[in-house]
Enzyme design. Structure first.
Site, PDB file in Angstrom:
ATOM      1  N   PRO A  46     -62.704-217.887 -32.619  1.00 21.28           N
ATOM      2  CA  PRO A  46     -62.880-217.819 -34.080  1.00 21.28           C
ATOM      3  C   PRO A  46     -64.154-218.447 -34.625  1.00 21.28           C
ATOM      4  O   PRO A  46     -64.462-218.292 -35.810  1.00 21.28           O
ATOM      5  CB  PRO A  46     -61.651-218.570 -34.636  1.00 21.28           C
ATOM      6  CG  PRO A  46     -60.983-219.218 -33.499  1.00 21.28           C
ATOM      7  CD  PRO A  46     -61.575-218.734 -32.228  1.00 21.28           C
ATOM      8  N   GLU A  47     -64.908-219.163 -33.806  1.00 21.79           N
ATOM      9  CA  GLU A  47     -66.101-219.829 -34.325  1.00 21.79           C
ATOM     10  C   GLU A  47     -67.164-218.811 -34.731  1.00 21.79           C
ATOM     11  O   GLU A  47     -67.365-217.812 -34.070  1.00 21.79           O
ATOM     12  CB  GLU A  47     -66.701-220.795 -33.293  1.00 21.79           C
ATOM     13  CG  GLU A  47     -65.759-221.895 -32.840  1.00 21.79           C
ATOM     14  CD  GLU A  47     -65.302-222.833 -33.958  1.00 21.79           C
ATOM     15  OE1 GLU A  47     -65.870-222.778 -35.072  1.00 21.79           O
ATOM     16  OE2 GLU A  47     -64.353-223.591 -33.726  1.00 21.79           O
ATOM     17  N   PHE A  49     -71.113-217.477 -36.157  1.00 19.08           N
ATOM     18  CA  PHE A  49     -72.458-217.362 -35.592  1.00 19.08           C
ATOM     19  C   PHE A  49     -73.234-218.678 -35.644  1.00 19.08           C
ATOM     20  O   PHE A  49     -73.916-219.048 -34.691  1.00 19.08           O
ATOM     21  CB  PHE A  49     -73.201-216.288 -36.398  1.00 19.08           C
ATOM     22  CG  PHE A  49     -74.551-215.936 -35.868  1.00 19.08           C
ATOM     23  CD1 PHE A  49     -74.690-215.286 -34.655  1.00 19.08           C
ATOM     24  CD2 PHE A  49     -75.696-216.224 -36.595  1.00 19.08           C
ATOM     25  CE1 PHE A  49     -75.944-214.925 -34.168  1.00 19.08           C
ATOM     26  CE2 PHE A  49     -76.956-215.871 -36.123  1.00 19.08           C
ATOM     27  CZ  PHE A  49     -77.076-215.231 -34.910  1.00 19.08           C
ATOM     28  N   ASP A 340     -80.576-212.678 -44.743  1.00 16.47           N
ATOM     29  CA  ASP A 340     -80.187-213.510 -45.896  1.00 16.47           C
ATOM     30  C   ASP A 340     -80.680-214.948 -45.710  1.00 16.47           C
ATOM     31  O   ASP A 340     -81.153-215.584 -46.652  1.00 16.47           O
ATOM     32  CB  ASP A 340     -78.647-213.545 -46.016  1.00 16.47           C
ATOM     33  CG  ASP A 340     -78.117-212.514 -47.013  1.00 16.47           C
ATOM     34  OD1 ASP A 340     -78.933-211.914 -47.738  1.00 16.47           O
ATOM     35  OD2 ASP A 340     -76.880-212.331 -47.069  1.00 16.47           O
TER      36      ASP A 340
HETATM   37  O1  GFB Z   1     -71.942-218.617 -39.623  1.00 14.06           O
HETATM   38  P1  GFB Z   1     -70.667-219.285 -39.823  1.00 14.06           P
HETATM   39  O2  GFB Z   1     -70.182-220.023 -38.690  1.00 14.06           O
HETATM   40  O3  GFB Z   1     -70.777-220.256 -41.067  1.00 14.06           O
HETATM   41  O4  GFB Z   1     -69.597-218.181 -40.214  1.00 14.06           O
HETATM   42  P2  GFB Z   1     -69.710-221.264 -41.716  1.00 14.06           P
HETATM   43  C1  GFB Z   1     -69.647-217.464 -41.365  1.00 14.06           C
HETATM   44  C2  GFB Z   1     -70.019-215.992 -41.134  1.00 14.06           C
HETATM   45  O5  GFB Z   1     -69.743-215.296 -42.349  1.00 14.06           O
HETATM   46  C3  GFB Z   1     -71.502-215.777 -40.862  1.00 14.06           C
HETATM   47  C4  GFB Z   1     -70.814-214.443 -42.702  1.00 14.06           C
HETATM   48  O6  GFB Z   1     -71.874-215.838 -39.528  1.00 14.06           O
HETATM   49  C5  GFB Z   1     -71.721-214.396 -41.487  1.00 14.06           C
HETATM   50  O7  GFB Z   1     -71.271-213.381 -40.621  1.00 14.06           O
HETATM   51  N1  GFB Z   1     -71.549-215.025 -43.847  1.00 14.06           N
HETATM   52  C6  GFB Z   1     -71.339-216.212 -44.461  1.00 14.06           C
HETATM   53  C7  GFB Z   1     -72.571-214.426 -44.469  1.00 14.06           C
HETATM   54  N2  GFB Z   1     -72.219-216.389 -45.465  1.00 14.06           N
HETATM   55  C8  GFB Z   1     -72.995-215.292 -45.497  1.00 14.06           C
HETATM   56  C9  GFB Z   1     -74.097-214.883 -46.313  1.00 14.06           C
HETATM   57  O8  GFB Z   1     -74.557-215.563 -47.210  1.00 14.06           O
HETATM   58  N3  GFB Z   1     -74.656-213.680 -46.014  1.00 14.06           N
HETATM   59  C10 GFB Z   1     -74.201-212.891 -45.003  1.00 14.06           C
HETATM   60  N4  GFB Z   1     -74.826-211.731 -44.791  1.00 14.06           N
HETATM   61  N5  GFB Z   1     -73.158-213.233 -44.224  1.00 14.06           N
HETATM   62  C11 GFB Z   1     -67.342-221.431 -40.496  1.00 14.06           C
HETATM   63  C12 GFB Z   1     -66.738-220.432 -39.525  1.00 14.06           C
HETATM   64  O9  GFB Z   1     -68.281-220.741 -41.286  1.00 14.06           O
HETATM   65  O10 GFB Z   1     -66.396-221.944 -41.353  1.00 14.06           O
HETATM   66  C13 GFB Z   1     -65.453-220.888 -38.919  1.00 14.06           C
HETATM   67  O11 GFB Z   1     -67.598-220.232 -38.461  1.00 14.06           O
HETATM   68  C14 GFB Z   1     -64.509-221.386 -39.962  1.00 14.06           C
HETATM   69  O12 GFB Z   1     -64.850-219.809 -38.254  1.00 14.06           O
HETATM   70  C15 GFB Z   1     -65.211-222.448 -40.786  1.00 14.06           C
HETATM   71  O13 GFB Z   1     -64.106-220.293 -40.783  1.00 14.06           O
HETATM   72  C16 GFB Z   1     -64.318-222.975 -41.880  1.00 14.06           C
HETATM   73  O14 GFB Z   1     -69.853-222.626 -41.197  1.00 14.06           O
HETATM   74  O15 GFB Z   1     -69.912-221.053 -43.173  1.00 14.06           O
END
Ligand code: GFB
Length: 397
Positions: A46-47, A49, A340
Site C-alpha cells: 500500500p505504500e 510513490f 505536478d
Molecule cells: O506519493 P504518496 O506516497 O504521498 O502517495 P503521501 C500519494 C499518491 O497519490 C501519489 C497521488 O503517489 C500520487 O499517485 N497524488 C497525491 C497526486 N497528490 C497528488 C498530486 O498533487 N498530483 C498528482 N498527480 N497525484 C501516503 C500514501 O501518501 O499517505 C500511503 O503513500 C498512505 O499509502 C499515507 O495513504 C497516509 O505521503 O501523500
C-alpha cells in the site's frame, strides 16, 4: 504481457559468455551475470510513490557507503514500479525506473541497475534469488523501554509477494526475520550467506536511514533527477501558462492539495475546500505581484471545480495540469504526479499538505533549487484547532 516482455529481453542475449563493459570482466556462468552480486528489494504494497523514493534512498546510500569502503562487488536492482495502489489509470505492467528518473544520474551516486539489465545479461529465462529475507517489525519496538537495534531470524517461511509482477522469478531459500534499526545492519544478514549472489529483502520500508538529512542523504537526493521528458513537459507548461522561463519563478504560487485518503481519514489535519481557498487567498494577499495559482492535487473533478471557483471569484487565475491522453498513455499516474511536483517546485511560494511525502519531495526539490526556506515550508492548516509549523529539512551541501 509481463512475462513476454521479460522473455523478449532475456532472449536477446544468446551468447554463452557475459561481459561487463566497464569492469571488462567476463563469465560463463549464466546465473552470476557479470561477476557482480545483486540486492533486490520490495516495499509494503500500500505504500505510495513518494515513500518508495525514500526507501530507495536508504538502499542507495547503503550501497554507496559500502562502495566507498571497498565493498564494490554489489549492485542494487531498481524494483520495477508495479500496481501502485494510488495509480488507477494507465498501464498495469511493471515500469522501469527510467520512465520517471534519469538513470545515468542515479548511477552517478550509487551502483544501481534496472531489472531489465539483469534479465538481458541472464541466459536463462528464469531468475532465481539465492536468499530472500522477509523483514517484519518487532511486536514491541520499545521492549524494556528502549529502542534497540536488533534482528532475529525466525526460520523458513513463504514469500507472499508478487516479485514486482514477474512470474519467472523464484527464490531458493526464504527466511523470516524480525528487524529493527538502521539499514546498514542488513550487511550482517548478507554476511550469513557469503556465497549468495542474489539477495532480496521484502518490506524495504522497515530498515531506517543510518543518518537522515546529512550530506550523503542530500547527495543521494540530488542524484534523483527526473526523466528529461517529464522535465520538458513541466517546463513547457510553466512557460505557457505560468509565464516563467527561469528556475526560480516569480509569477505564481503553488499548492499541494492532498485529498482522497487524507480528506477521508485525516479530517482534523486537513482543511475543507472553503478553508483551503481561504488560506490560499490569504497567502496571495501577502504576494501583491502574484495572481496565478498552480494546484497539484489528487482531488476529484468536482472538488477541483469548487476550489477553482472560490479562487477565480476573487480574481485569481487558477491552474491545474490536465494531461493529454498521450501523456496519460505514455507516463501514467506516476509521470503526471512528477510533472505536478516539478511545476510546484519552481513556484515563488509553496504551500503543502501536512505529513504528505508528496509534499516533502517538493520541499526537497525547492531546497535543491535554492529557494529561501520561508517560501517552502508552509502548510495548509485544518479549519479549526492547532496547526503545528512544518519541520524545516534544510539542504546540506
Ligand atoms: O506519493 P504518496 O506516497 O504521498 O502517495 P503521501 C500519494 C499518491 O497519490 C501519489 C497521488 O503517489 C500520487 O499517485 N497524488 C497525491 C497526486 N497528490 C497528488 C498530486 O498533487 N498530483 C498528482 N498527480 N497525484 C501516503 C500514501 O501518501 O499517505 C500511503 O503513500 C498512505 O499509502 C499515507 O495513504 C497516509 O505521503 O501523500
Amino acid at each position: 504481457i509481463v512475462t513476454s516482455l521479460v522473455l523478449a529481453a532475456a532472449e536477446e542475449d544468446t551468447s554463452a559468455q557475459y561481459c561487463d563493459k566497464t569492469t571488462k570482466s567476463c563469465g560463463n556462468d549464466e546465473e552470476t551475470t557479470y561477476g557482480k552480486k545483486h540486492i533486490f528489494y520490495d516495499v509494503n504494497p500500500p505504500e505510495g510513490f513518494n515513500l518508495r523514493r525514500d526507501v530507495y534512498m536508504r538502499f542507495a546510500i547503503m550501497l554507496a557507503e559500502a562502495q566507498k569502503q571497498g565493498k564494490d562487488n554489489w549492485e542494487l536492482v531498481l524494483p520495477p514500479w508495479y500496481n501502485l495502489y494510488h495509480w488507477r489509470s494507465g498501464r498495469r505492467e511493471p515500469q522501469p525506473w527510467n520512465k520517471y528518473f534519469d538513470i545515468k544520474s542515479l548511477k552517478s551516486y550509487s551502483p544501481v541497475v534496472e531489472m531489465h539489465e539483469i534479465f538481458s545479461k541472464t541466459k536463462k529465462k528464469q531468475l532465481e534469488i539465492d536468499v530472500l529475507f522477509m523483514l517484519e517489525n518487532y511486536e514491541d519496538p520499545f521492549e524494556n523501554g528502549v529502542f534497540d537495534e536488533k534482528w532475529e531470524i525466525k526460520g523458513d517461511c513463504e514469500y507472499d509477494g508478487l516479485y514486482w509482477g514477474y512470474n519467472n522469478i523464484t527464490a531458493k531459500e526464504v527466511l523470516c526475520v524480525k528487524f529493527q534499526g538502521k539499514i546498514s545492519q542488513l550487511w550482517e544478514l548478507i554476511a550469513l550467506h557469503p556465497h549468495a549472489k542474489k539477495i532480496m529483502f521484502t518490506h524495504g520500508e522497515i530498515p531506517l536511514h543510518d543518518t537522515y538529512g546529512t550530506k550523503s542523504y542530500w547527495d543521494c537526493r540530488k542524484s534523483m533527477k527526473f526523466n528529461k521528458n517529464l522535465i520538458h513537459i513541466a517546463k513547457e507548461y510553466i512557460a505557457e501558462y505560468l509565464k516563467c522561463k527561469t528556475e526560480q519563478c516569480a509569477t505564481y504560487l503553488s499548492v499541494h492539495w492532498r485529498r482522497q485518503d487524507f480528506a477521508r481519514s485525516r479530517g482534523n489535519q486537513v482543511p475543507s475546500i472553503a478553508g483551503t481557498a481561504k488560506q490560499i487567498r490569504k497567502a496571495l494577499k501577502k504576494l501583491p505581484n502574484i495572481n496565478k495559482v498552480f494546484i497539484a492535487t489528487d482531488a476529484s473533478m468536482s472538488e477541483i471545480n469548487k476550489l477553482e471557483k472560490s479562487l477565480n471569484d476573487y480574481g485569481y487565475e487558477t491552474h491545474f495540469f490536465l494531461p493529454s491522453p498521450s501523456i496519460i498513455e505514455e507516463y501514467g499516474d506516476g509521470g503526471i504526479a512528477i510533472i505536478d511536483q516539478i511545476i510546484s517546485s519552481h513556484a515563488a511560494y509553496f504551500i503543502g499538505t501536512h505529513e504528505s511525502t508528496f509534499t516533502y519531495r517538493i520541499q526537497e526539490e525547492r531546497e535543491i533549487l535554492g529557494f529561501e526556506s520561508s517560501t517552502t515550508f508552509n502548510r495548509l492548516c485544518p479549519d479549526t484547532g492547532r496547526c503545528e509549523k512544518s519541520t524545516k529539512w534544510l539542504i546540506v551541501n
